[in-house]
Design a protein around this motif. Structure first.
Motif, PDB file in Angstrom:
ATOM      1  N   ASN A 107     -10.805 -56.517  16.794  1.00 49.30           N
ATOM      2  CA  ASN A 107     -10.577 -55.087  16.993  1.00 49.30           C
ATOM      3  C   ASN A 107      -9.691 -54.475  15.921  1.00 49.30           C
ATOM      4  OD1 ASN A 107     -12.161 -54.906  19.301  1.00 49.30           O
ATOM      5  ND2 ASN A 107     -10.481 -55.468  20.645  1.00 49.30           N
ATOM      6  N   LYS A 139     -18.471 -50.990  15.182  1.00 46.00           N
ATOM      7  CA  LYS A 139     -17.808 -49.774  15.639  1.00 46.00           C
ATOM      8  C   LYS A 139     -16.950 -50.061  16.870  1.00 46.00           C
ATOM      9  CE  LYS A 139     -18.715 -44.932  16.782  1.00 46.00           C
ATOM     10  NZ  LYS A 139     -19.756 -43.914  17.018  1.00 46.00           N
ATOM     11  N   GLU A 140     -15.750 -49.532  16.895  1.00 42.67           N
ATOM     12  CA  GLU A 140     -14.858 -49.725  18.027  1.00 42.67           C
ATOM     13  C   GLU A 140     -15.326 -48.925  19.236  1.00 42.67           C
ATOM     14  OE1 GLU A 140     -10.434 -50.395  16.290  1.00 42.67           O
ATOM     15  OE2 GLU A 140     -11.234 -48.376  16.203  1.00 42.67           O
ATOM     16  N   LYS A 141     -14.910 -49.394  20.405  1.00 44.66           N
ATOM     17  CA  LYS A 141     -15.198 -48.632  21.610  1.00 44.66           C
ATOM     18  C   LYS A 141     -14.371 -47.348  21.606  1.00 44.66           C
ATOM     19  CE  LYS A 141     -11.625 -50.299  24.718  1.00 44.66           C
ATOM     20  NZ  LYS A 141     -11.257 -50.037  26.078  1.00 44.66           N
ATOM     21  N   ASN A 144     -11.074 -43.205  26.266  1.00 38.75           N
ATOM     22  CA  ASN A 144     -11.213 -41.989  27.066  1.00 38.75           C
ATOM     23  C   ASN A 144      -9.860 -41.370  27.368  1.00 38.75           C
ATOM     24  OD1 ASN A 144     -14.118 -41.667  27.678  1.00 38.75           O
ATOM     25  ND2 ASN A 144     -13.888 -43.698  28.599  1.00 38.75           N
ATOM     26  N   ASP A 166     -12.384 -42.092  17.297  1.00 38.48           N
ATOM     27  CA  ASP A 166     -12.338 -43.231  18.219  1.00 38.48           C
ATOM     28  C   ASP A 166     -11.950 -42.828  19.638  1.00 38.48           C
ATOM     29  OD1 ASP A 166      -9.791 -42.524  17.445  1.00 38.48           O
ATOM     30  OD2 ASP A 166      -9.037 -44.579  17.311  1.00 38.48           O
ATOM     31  N   ASP A 189      -8.520 -44.274  30.188  1.00 43.90           N
ATOM     32  CA  ASP A 189      -7.596 -45.051  29.366  1.00 43.90           C
ATOM     33  C   ASP A 189      -6.251 -44.341  29.227  1.00 43.90           C
ATOM     34  OD1 ASP A 189      -9.418 -47.212  28.618  1.00 43.90           O
ATOM     35  OD2 ASP A 189     -10.498 -45.669  27.506  1.00 43.90           O
ATOM     36  N   ASN A 262      -7.223 -50.263  21.992  1.00 39.17           N
ATOM     37  CA  ASN A 262      -8.318 -50.782  21.168  1.00 39.17           C
ATOM     38  C   ASN A 262      -8.075 -52.190  20.656  1.00 39.17           C
ATOM     39  OD1 ASN A 262     -10.772 -49.529  20.833  1.00 39.17           O
ATOM     40  ND2 ASN A 262      -9.958 -47.922  19.521  1.00 39.17           N
TER      41      ASN A 262
END
Length: 263
Positions: A107, A139-141, A144, A166, A189, A262
């Motif tokens: 990550n 690609k990173e998640k 939210n 991101d 998040d 992340n």
């Protein structure tokens, strides 16, 4: 190589022999080779050079390699409007029996772990694949962020301030909208809430902490009450920001949380 344009490679290691052997081996690539003997030096060099690739040895004397890579990544994100290299691929050098957190490092941009003693031919081949684009970062998640504030102007201001590639930003004006927006398919998040939407602010904070125990809660409020703020922090609120907010402080606080989510 597949890409003829000169690129820069930053080699970071506390071991002189590792730096020298890698530098000598990679000079044949005709790219710019930079070296650093510490994490602090590497962070400063990358700020100036925006390297295309970092080769990081776990043998860094002043900080964990994860801390160095996190600092590099966050600085690039802060500078994303003026630089093209927001994300930097990383090759990790470590002892063959050294345990590393592969998920966390992935990550942070680590594409591959290369073992000691150094196989210079293998490293050269992997570097070629990275700089030619054959080996790329995933690609990173998206993180939210839910923002609850009854003032539309505040919602628009915060959304613009915290916008980044991101994150997904969700805005709502009342508690009902907040609770209906967070469901099984969307994780909260980060929660940024104006506690004045509720007639019992502390009970509201307790309710949020119970409903969303994994969420990082930030209170951003016009209520200047130090005792109330203290109680919020005791309940697990990450920070309390009073209005009018300091935009640099708010963005910095949120970006620190995003980085940890992340990782």
């Amino acid at each position: 190589m597949g890409n003829e344009m000169e690129q820069s490679i930053l080699i970071v290691s506390g071991q002189t022999s590792v730096r020298m052997n890698l530098q000598k081996s990679l000079q044949a690539t005709k790219h710019s080779i930079l070296t650093a003997a510490s994490g602090k030096a590497a962070i400063e060099i990358d700020k100036n050079s925006m390297s295309n690739l970092i080769i990081a040895d776990t043998s860094i004397p002043d900080m964990p390699v994860e801390e160095m890579l996190l600092s590099v990544r966050e600085y690039r994100r802060l500078m994303k409007d003026v630089v093209e290299n927001e994300y930097v691929p990383v090759l990790l050098i470590a002892a063959i029996n050294e345990k590393v957190d592969e998920t966390k490092l992935k990550n942070l941009g680590v594409l591959a772990k290369l073992n000691k003693p150094l196989n210079l031919k293998l490293i050269h081949a992997v570097v070629t694949k990275v700089l030619s684009g054959e080996l790329k970062l995933e690609k990173e998640k998206l993180v939210n962020i839910f923002i609850l504030d009854p003032e539309k102007r505040a919602l628009g201001y915060f959304s613009k301030m915290l916008h980044a590639d991101d994150v997904n930003i969700h805005t709502m004006g009342d508690v009902f909208d907040l609770y209906s927006s967070i469901n099984g398919s969307v994780n909260a998040d980060i929660l940024i809430v104006e506690i004045m939407v509720h007639d019992k602010p502390i009970e509201f904070v307790k309710e949020l902490r119970t409903k969303y125990p994994k969420a990082n809660v930030l209170v951003c409020t016009a209520m200047h009450d130090e005792e109330l703020h203290k109680k919020c922090r005791q309940l697990g609120v990450k920070d309390v920001l009073t209005k009018p907010v300091n935009p640099a402080k708010m963005r910095s606080t949120v970006r620190e949380i995003v980085a940890k989510v992340n990782v």
